[in-house]
Write a protein that holds these residues in place. Sequence first.
Motif, PDB file in Angstrom:
ATOM      1  N   ASP A  31       0.815  -0.932  -0.062  1.00  0.00           N
ATOM      2  CA  ASP A  31      -0.027   0.151  -0.038  1.00  0.00           C
ATOM      3  C   ASP A  31       0.706   1.170  -0.010  1.00  0.00           C
ATOM      4  O   ASP A  31       0.760   2.171  -0.762  1.00  0.00           O
ATOM      5  CB  ASP A  31      -1.001   0.061   1.351  1.00  0.00           C
ATOM      6  N   ARG A  35       1.409   4.049  -2.946  1.00  0.00           N
ATOM      7  CA  ARG A  35       0.892   5.461  -2.826  1.00  0.00           C
ATOM      8  C   ARG A  35       2.214   6.208  -3.186  1.00  0.00           C
ATOM      9  O   ARG A  35       2.053   7.675  -3.248  1.00  0.00           O
ATOM     10  CB  ARG A  35       0.576   5.642  -1.468  1.00  0.00           C
ATOM     11  N   TYR A  37       5.117   6.158  -1.286  1.00  0.00           N
ATOM     12  CA  TYR A  37       5.993   6.763  -0.114  1.00  0.00           C
ATOM     13  C   TYR A  37       7.139   5.801  -0.053  1.00  0.00           C
ATOM     14  O   TYR A  37       7.389   4.682  -1.055  1.00  0.00           O
ATOM     15  CB  TYR A  37       5.067   6.269   1.363  1.00  0.00           C
ATOM     16  N   GLU A 374      -4.584  -0.403   4.408  1.00  0.00           N
ATOM     17  CA  GLU A 374      -4.964   0.708   4.128  1.00  0.00           C
ATOM     18  C   GLU A 374      -5.650   1.642   5.501  1.00  0.00           C
ATOM     19  O   GLU A 374      -5.282   2.795   5.388  1.00  0.00           O
ATOM     20  CB  GLU A 374      -6.404   0.853   3.225  1.00  0.00           C
ATOM     21  N   ASN A 378      -4.046   5.306   6.480  1.00  0.00           N
ATOM     22  CA  ASN A 378      -4.903   6.381   6.715  1.00  0.00           C
ATOM     23  C   ASN A 378      -4.819   6.872   8.108  1.00  0.00           C
ATOM     24  O   ASN A 378      -4.834   8.097   8.178  1.00  0.00           O
ATOM     25  CB  ASN A 378      -6.016   5.930   6.354  1.00  0.00           C
ATOM     26  N   ARG A 389      -1.976  10.824   0.764  1.00  0.00           N
ATOM     27  CA  ARG A 389      -2.008  10.289  -0.652  1.00  0.00           C
ATOM     28  C   ARG A 389      -3.086   9.082  -0.569  1.00  0.00           C
ATOM     29  O   ARG A 389      -3.198   8.407   0.356  1.00  0.00           O
ATOM     30  CB  ARG A 389      -0.551   9.716  -1.043  1.00  0.00           C
ATOM     31  N   LYS A 390      -3.591   8.904  -1.746  1.00  0.00           N
ATOM     32  CA  LYS A 390      -4.606   7.999  -2.185  1.00  0.00           C
ATOM     33  C   LYS A 390      -4.341   6.706  -2.092  1.00  0.00           C
ATOM     34  O   LYS A 390      -3.070   6.270  -2.818  1.00  0.00           O
ATOM     35  CB  LYS A 390      -5.520   8.332  -3.292  1.00  0.00           C
ATOM     36  N   CYS A 391      -5.184   5.739  -1.297  1.00  0.00           N
ATOM     37  CA  CYS A 391      -4.888   4.345  -1.593  1.00  0.00           C
ATOM     38  C   CYS A 391      -5.238   3.748  -2.847  1.00  0.00           C
ATOM     39  O   CYS A 391      -6.668   3.980  -3.296  1.00  0.00           O
ATOM     40  CB  CYS A 391      -5.503   3.555  -0.178  1.00  0.00           C
ATOM     41  N   SER A 393      -4.322   0.136  -3.640  1.00  0.00           N
ATOM     42  CA  SER A 393      -4.200  -1.150  -3.409  1.00  0.00           C
ATOM     43  C   SER A 393      -5.218  -2.187  -3.869  1.00  0.00           C
ATOM     44  O   SER A 393      -4.857  -3.068  -4.183  1.00  0.00           O
ATOM     45  CB  SER A 393      -3.428  -1.449  -2.107  1.00  0.00           C
TER      46      SER A 393
END
Length: 518
Positions: A31, A35, A37, A374, A378, A389-391, A393
């Motif tokens: 995940d 994203r 990271y 997730e 979050n 940042r949007k998940c 996965s």
Amino acid sequence: MTRAEMFALLDGEFDVLVIGGGATGLGIAVDAATRGYRIALVEAGDFAQATSSRATKLVHGGVRYLASGQIHLVYEALHERAVMVRNAPHLVHPLPFIIPANHLWELPYYGMGLTLYDFLSGKSTLGPTKVLGKKATLGRIPGLASKGLSGGILYHDGQFNDARLALALARTAVDHDAVVANYTRCTSLIHTDGKATGAVVRDLETGAETTVRAKVVINATGIFTDEVRHLDEPGLPDLLTVSRGTHIVVRAQILGGDNAIMVPKTDDGRVIFLIPWQGRVVIGTTDLPAKESVMEPGHTAAEIDYLLELANLYLDRKIGKADILSVFSGLRPLVTGKGSTTSKLSREHHIDASASGLITVAGGKWTTYRRMAEDTLNFAIKQGALDARKCISATIRLRGAVGVPSADDRYLREYGSDAAAVEALISSEPALGALLDAELPYTFAQVVYGVRAEMARTVEDVLSRRTRALLLDATAAMRAAPAVATLMARELGYGVDWQKAQVTAFLALAKADYLLAD
């Protein structure tokens, strides 16, 4: 990239450091990496070595939750089941189940409940629920006891190879630039101005240490969760309790078909499964309180007797200890609840942050691993530890899932599109096409591939998780161990002493924990 090169990359700055390489930790790694990271993951043992490779091999919504009215848990898990089937079709597939009915009233009773289960899955259903008569039920499971049988209820759930799914997650994370290292133990946490900002980790093969720094540190160590929490804040009360689940493995002829048996409620309130898997039948599981978190919890004679007694209530040909090919047990991490028995403790996951900002995620199950990941990231964003940042996965296909698998062999098919690489090894060195043992479905090419591409470091890694030999037939795996050690030593550059030590360790493990006690 070699494991040594991977360990060297840990000496740097990351957005996220995950401690723990089981289902949850690896899910977080995928995940976070997808994203965008910068993510590092360290695992003190092998990937999925403990709980995450000892599951009942089911991807399911939790039929038992229907009886207690926990519809939201079922709905969420069924949604995640669909995601797993879509993103890892080479490892997760539908499996038909039969609930045998010995009384006519059970047919509509369980039929209605499982129709609701099917309804909750919506368009992602894996197959229709049906009420079957006696003849149709026996047609699906020839080994089912016919005496007193009224019929059965057919429903569908998912099945998977847990250890190989963990490997697919690890390799997917690496494909998206994560740094992932097994046999790398977190020895201490680093605190800056009272905040957790990294960890000192040790390479258990070389003894070398390095410092990993990160904006956020996540504790995803499963049954060892409290050990890491105590590194952060000594004296904290334990968050978890653990329970032991034991399974026995017998030959496929016991059921005689591709349908599983589910017993929804035993006299002691358990759910028991008899499941075709990997050319064998897995029977389980028990659920007993365990005193401590250990990698190999073992089993008791009473558990074996319990599973045999329950299984024989539903089998035409009764089985005994001589039929058992292997026994495997694992510990479940359960967030401590108010229930008086471990079987009543919640399987829902728990996420919290300590005063230092260490994030701990605990509990849960394989089916909801992605949702747990997730939720954890979050949570880190809400804590201000990471930029938002949007998940994505749920849409990420796992390693091996892209492209059509080339292998006809069902054991190679689990490699997905990577099966071609295993086949190429055999083409270049035909001797690698030989079976590890006449009773095992795996080849020496899979040993070489496990070392070169899947970070296998020990004979146990290969025989327990890169292949599932130890779980399918412990005695056969023991016979294969010397040849596997010889081939691995060639690949890793080790000598005779390493081979001997590996074989000795593996035989001791198999005898102590995977074979029945004398």
